[in-house]
Design an enzyme around this catalytic site. Structure first.
Site, PDB file in Angstrom:
ATOM      1  N   ARG A  43       0.820  -1.214   0.000  1.00  0.00           N
ATOM      2  CA  ARG A  43       0.000   0.000   0.000  1.00  0.00           C
ATOM      3  C   ARG A  43       0.853   1.264   0.000  1.00  0.00           C
ATOM      4  NH1 ARG A  43      -5.318  -1.108   2.130  1.00  0.00           N
ATOM      5  NH2 ARG A  43      -5.960  -3.033   1.096  1.00  0.00           N
ATOM      6  N   ASP A 147     -16.081   9.702   6.583  1.00  0.00           N
ATOM      7  CA  ASP A 147     -15.000   8.734   6.432  1.00  0.00           C
ATOM      8  C   ASP A 147     -13.692   9.417   6.820  1.00  0.00           C
ATOM      9  OD1 ASP A 147     -14.887   5.832   4.952  1.00  0.00           O
ATOM     10  OD2 ASP A 147     -12.955   6.853   4.847  1.00  0.00           O
TER      11      ASP A 147
END
Length: 279
Positions: A43, A147
């Site tokens: 990632r 979020d």
């Protein structure tokens, strides 16, 4: 002749993993297990390459350092490490319960409010909005999506999605609330403007909630507490429930369990809980 350059994949050491485990736990409550070394490397390696860094320790020092650049890079790291897989009308039984059981029994003296507390790129929030517009019409209602990832929130506010992500939208809703893209937008779907205007999105960290959220009739907290360890899960649930009206409903993901969590909720259906009116 020079030897061909061979790409050496980035490797995360045990000590580097420990640094990021502590960092993400402190920042967003994420429990990064010891088995996530490969995930961490895959990632974040693009950011190391972009910054010309060769070690994860150097990247950690940069994103925890002072200054605006460090803060922006930390947000990028959070965006990359968090999982945001979602689609419209995921776990459809929850939306059926919302339309058939919760909304018909709601009071009429205030706007009906729903919070999609881990809204990712917005599909859940817009799915809720479709149900509310269909069941409540012009009566006052609102949907808040939140979020921790700025990246997915930008997509959510736009309200445009690949058609492949929209296959679970019921046909009547698809015709009523969605516009199919043409020309350069072929293969895309846009949520209709009047619906988008009823949904707002904000950046929010569930481990550090503000005091100004107001109260909600329903809170969707789905597919997020699974990433917390038990103490963080309890802390987040207790904090979130402060914003749920007495008699309101908390909806979690089907794969998530509240076992071992002592919170004032009554189970009413699979992954659906009600806050008692008189606890």
């Amino acid at each position: 002749m020079n030897a061909p350059h061979i790409f050496q994949p980035f490797v995360v050491s045990d000590s580097e993993l420990a640094l990021f485990q502590t960092l993400f736990k402190q920042q967003i409550g994420l429990h990064l297990s010891d088995e996530k070394k490969a995930l961490l490397a895959s990632r974040l390696e693009s950011r190391l390459m972009a910054l010309g860094l060769s070690r994860f320790h150097d990247y950690y020092r940069f994103i925890t350092g002072p200054g605006e650049a460090a803060a922006e890079e930390l947000q990028q790291a959070i965006d990359l490490i968090t999982t945001n897989e979602t689609y419209f009308f995921r776990e459809p039984a929850h939306f059926e319960f919302l339309s058939q059981s919760i909304v018909p029994a709601t009071r009429a003296d205030a706007p009906f409010s729903v919070w999609s507390a881990a809204s990712a790129s917005g599909e859940e929030a817009y799915s809720i909005a479709m149900v509310l517009h269909d069941t409540l019409g012009d009566a006052p209602w609102r949907v808040l999506g939140s979020d921790v990832s700025q990246r997915v929130l930008r997509s959510a506010r736009r309200g445009m999605y690949p058609l492949s992500r929209c296959e679970h939208i019921p046909q009547p809703y698809l015709k009523r609330y969605c516009l199919r893209g043409v020309d350069e937008y072929t293969g895309q779907l846009l949520v209709e403007r009047s619906l988008r205007e009823r949904v707002s999105f904000v950046s929010m960290n569930l481990t550090r909630l503000p005091d100004t959220l107001g109260q909600f009739d329903v809170i969707f907290l789905r597919n997020v507490i699974i990433y917390f360890d038990l103490p963080t899960k309890i802390r987040v649930l207790e904090s979130v429930l402060r914003y749920l009206r007495p008699g309101g409903y908390l909806i979690t993901g089907h794969s998530e369990s509240l076992h071992g969590v002592c919170v004032p909720l009554e189970a009413v259906a699979s992954a659906i809980y009600r806050k008692p009116v008189n606890p």
